[in-house]
Design an enzyme around this catalytic site. Structure first.
Site, PDB file in Angstrom:
ATOM      1  CE  LYS A 277      -3.987  -1.825   2.594  1.00 18.05           C
ATOM      2  NZ  LYS A 277      -5.001  -1.632   1.533  1.00 18.05           N
ATOM      3  CG  ASP A 288      -7.528  -4.645   7.315  1.00 19.86           C
ATOM      4  OD1 ASP A 288      -8.737  -4.427   7.078  1.00 19.86           O
ATOM      5  OD2 ASP A 288      -6.765  -5.218   6.521  1.00 19.86           O
ATOM      6  CG  ASP A 347      -3.807  -4.238  -0.270  1.00 21.08           C
ATOM      7  OD1 ASP A 347      -3.993  -4.573   0.921  1.00 21.08           O
ATOM      8  OD2 ASP A 347      -3.922  -3.070  -0.675  1.00 21.08           O
ATOM      9  CD  GLU A 349      -5.645  -8.043   3.612  1.00 21.27           C
ATOM     10  OE1 GLU A 349      -5.537  -7.548   2.477  1.00 21.27           O
ATOM     11  OE2 GLU A 349      -6.247  -7.478   4.542  1.00 21.27           O
ATOM     12  NE  ARG A 351     -10.817 -10.051  -1.742  1.00 22.66           N
ATOM     13  CZ  ARG A 351     -11.128  -9.172  -2.684  1.00 22.66           C
ATOM     14  NH1 ARG A 351     -11.399  -9.603  -3.912  1.00 22.66           N
ATOM     15  NH2 ARG A 351     -11.184  -7.889  -2.428  1.00 22.66           N
TER      16      ARG A 351
HETATM   17  N1  BES Z   1      -8.153  -3.711   4.441  1.00 22.79           N
HETATM   18  C1  BES Z   1      -8.318  -3.327   3.085  1.00 22.79           C
HETATM   19  C2  BES Z   1      -9.621  -2.570   2.832  1.00 22.79           C
HETATM   20  C3  BES Z   1      -9.700  -1.213   3.466  1.00 22.79           C
HETATM   21  C4  BES Z   1      -9.245  -0.096   2.793  1.00 22.79           C
HETATM   22  C5  BES Z   1     -10.256  -1.064   4.708  1.00 22.79           C
HETATM   23  C6  BES Z   1      -9.328   1.145   3.393  1.00 22.79           C
HETATM   24  C7  BES Z   1     -10.347   0.192   5.300  1.00 22.79           C
HETATM   25  C8  BES Z   1      -9.883   1.291   4.644  1.00 22.79           C
HETATM   26  C9  BES Z   1      -8.310  -4.570   2.189  1.00 22.79           C
HETATM   27  O1  BES Z   1      -7.501  -5.593   2.627  1.00 22.79           O
HETATM   28  C10 BES Z   1      -7.796  -4.153   0.864  1.00 22.79           C
HETATM   29  O2  BES Z   1      -6.668  -3.775   0.797  1.00 22.79           O
HETATM   30  N2  BES Z   1      -8.651  -4.214  -0.154  1.00 22.79           N
HETATM   31  C11 BES Z   1      -8.277  -3.805  -1.455  1.00 22.79           C
HETATM   32  C12 BES Z   1      -8.773  -4.859  -2.418  1.00 22.79           C
HETATM   33  C13 BES Z   1      -8.229  -4.701  -3.804  1.00 22.79           C
HETATM   34  C14 BES Z   1      -6.762  -4.992  -3.836  1.00 22.79           C
HETATM   35  C15 BES Z   1      -8.985  -5.654  -4.728  1.00 22.79           C
HETATM   36  C16 BES Z   1      -8.936  -2.460  -1.728  1.00 22.79           C
HETATM   37  O3  BES Z   1     -10.074  -2.253  -1.306  1.00 22.79           O
HETATM   38  O4  BES Z   1      -8.284  -1.620  -2.337  1.00 22.79           O
HETATM   39 ZN    ZN Z   2      -7.164  -5.701   4.621  1.00 19.53          ZN
HETATM   40 MN    MN Z   3      -5.518  -5.407   1.976  1.00 15.91          MN
END
Ligand code: BES
Ligand code: ZN
Ligand code: MN
Length: 500
Positions: A277, A288, A347, A349, A351
């Site tokens: 990230k 998270d 990222d 992760e 799921r």
């Molecule tokens: N933990 C994040 C989702 C998230 C983002 C929660 C911002 C709270 C605030 C999750 O693990 C993630 O990174 N999701 C990605 C998925 C993508 C790579 C398909 C996302 O939402 O960008």
């Molecule tokens: Zn996450």
């Molecule tokens: Mn993630």
């Protein structure tokens, strides 16, 4: 904070909070104080914009003719139509307005006629929800401050809620207070920094629920490997900290009752892994694990109020880090279900953690339903912001029950669609599925479709709580920071439909 329920008399010292209904109609307690202060309350109503509308407040300092510190006027709108959320907001405002006022104690006497008549709340419940609101608003997480001066801390030490039906209010508040304790536990867990809260230490915090009568089992990596949880283990692979799966059981009903099951995403820190990230805002990824915290808080609430239900809480705890051993984009992992997954983005992760936790839960417990909670996608924040959490479900009855429970307690859920055409976007060239959709758009839905592949016939709902777990702004019953979202709606769902 000491919150108690006492008789409805007006005290001589400290602070007093009283209600004023719409159009400046004084409640009996407000009327009594107005008489005592030679009309100070009516004068406020005449000379300011305060007119008793819901949400308004006004303060009278050092009121003449009394030895009170101050009188807080709380606008309560139309007393008949007060909902439990309104009452909690009133209690919350009473706390927040007086927290740093200098007063050490306040008595809150909200005694308008026919309160909650339209919303079918008993007199005891009305006062109990005011008390819960004050409690929820008093939450603080300041354990890492070593230099707070007295004036940086609340002056208020106790809140007494004046109730005519004090005994029934106390009974109702006892239950609600246990739910409040569950909310506080969830807030505490999401607030902890990620060097302190990691899979093993979070599992230790789960163990503390044994004091409430919850049975707690902690599985380490070796046991999970034996079970075939390759998806969950892949996520933790790049971390120095070992992953954990924690199983909590509250058995408040007879053995023959099927359990209800709650499953939580517990990524104690999400760097994104090799799909790293950006630096800005990455510190937010300490929360998270908000889904797991909601499950843990819910188990504490159910046990704390001795709910007559069998409930299982399962949380998958991992840290998503990039290192020489970390999972790579392109890796193929085998989940406990036997299905293989091409990990195209490390990222995505959450799921991967949930799919093994869900499979394990349905396989072992054959639950009545499964509800999983996860800070799963940034896309749900784009869609809903911090007002509603996203809901996905294979079952209309369960989702309708969840929506109604959420509406009642102020943890609102908005249902999104699932459809086989979204599911197709998970097709992989090399494995049974990929862990991200193959096109832009609908990121929250494809994540939900992924989870659904690990759910058999059991009624299931997935709550994407990424937008509601943490709040940058204070609300009447939730100071900024961890909100505790999830505990109240799940507790309410159980209370309405799955007890006795
Ligand atoms: N933990 C994040 C989702 C998230 C983002 C929660 C911002 C709270 C605030 C999750 O693990 C993630 O990174 N999701 C990605 C998925 C993508 C790579 C398909 C996302 O939402 O960008
Ligand atoms: Zn996450
Ligand atoms: Mn993630």
């Amino acid at each position: 904070m000491d919150i108690s329920i006492t008789g409805a008399s007006i005290p001589g010292r400290g602070a007093v909070a009283v209600g004023v209904a719409k159009d400046g109609k004084l409640s009996p307690a407000a009327k009594a104080l107005d008489d005592k202060t030679d009309g100070a309350i009516r004068q406020v109503i005449r000379s300011s914009r305060f007119n008793g509308a819901s949400g308004q407040t006004a303060m009278i300092q050092a009121p003449r003719g009394t030895r009170l510190d101050r009188i807080l006027l709380l606008g309560i709108g139309d007393p008949k139509s007060l909902t439990q959320i309104d009452l909690e907001a009133i209690g919350g405002r009473a706390y927040s307005q007086l927290a740093g006022s200098g007063s050490k104690q306040v008595k809150v006497v909200i005694d308008a006629e026919n309160m909650g008549a339209k919303t079918r709340l008993s007199r005891g419940q009305v006062q109990a929800h005011i008390a819960l609101g004050a409690k929820l608003a008093s939450y603080r997480f300041d354990k890492y401050h070593t230099k707070l001066k007295d004036e940086d801390k609340p002056s208020l030490e106790s809140v007494a809620i004046g109730a005519r039906a004090a005994a029934s209010a106390r009974d109702a508040f006892e239950k609600l207070s246990a739910v409040g304790d569950g909310v506080f536990l969830t807030r505490d867990l999401v607030s902890e920094p990620p060097n302190i809260l990691f899979p093993a230490s979070l599992a230790d915090r789960c163990q503390e629920l044994t004091a409430l009568g919850v049975k707690v089992e902690v599985l380490g990596e070796a046991q999970m490997k034996k079970l075939g949880m390759g998806a969950l283990l892949g996520v933790g692979q790049g971390s120095e900290r070992e992953s954990r799966l924690v199983v909590m059981q509250w058995n408040g009903a007879t053995k023959k009752e099927k359990p209800v099951a709650f499953i939580g995403k517990g990524v104690t820190f999400d760097t994104g892994g090799i799909s790293l990230k950006p630096a800005a805002g990455m510190e937010d990824m300490k929360w998270d694990m908000g889904g797991s915290a909601a499950v843990i808080g819910t188990m504490a609430a159910l046990a704390g109020r001795q709910a007559k239900v069998n409930a299982v809480g399962v949380v998958g705890l991992v840290e998503n880090m990039p290192d020489g051993n970390a999972q790579r984009p392109g890796d193929v992992v085998t989940s406990m279900s036997g299905q293989t997954i091409e990990v195209l983005n490390t990222d995505a992760e959450g799921r991967l953690v949930l799919c093994d936790a869900l499979w394990y839960t349905q396989d072992r417990f054959k639950p009545e339903f499964m509800i999983n909670l996860a800070t799963l996608t940034g896309a749900i924040i784009i869609a809903l912001g911090d007002e509603y959490a996203g809901m996905f479900s294979n079952n209309d009855k369960l989702s309708e029950r969840l929506s109604a429970a959420g509406e009642a307690v102020g943890e609102k859920l908005w249902r999104f669609p699932l459809h086989k055409n979204y599911d197709k976007k998970l097709k992989s060239e090399i494995a049974d599925m990929r862990n991200i959709g193959n096109a832009r758009g609908a990121g929250s839905i494809t994540a939900a479709q992924f989870l659904q592949r690990f759910v058999n016939d059991v009624p299931w709902a997935h709550l994407d709580i990424a937008g509601v777990t943490w709040s940058g702004a204070s609300k009447p019953t939730s100071p900024k920071g961890g909100t505790g979202f999830g505990v109240r709606v799940l507790d309410e769902l159980v209370r309405r439909h799955y007890e006795g």
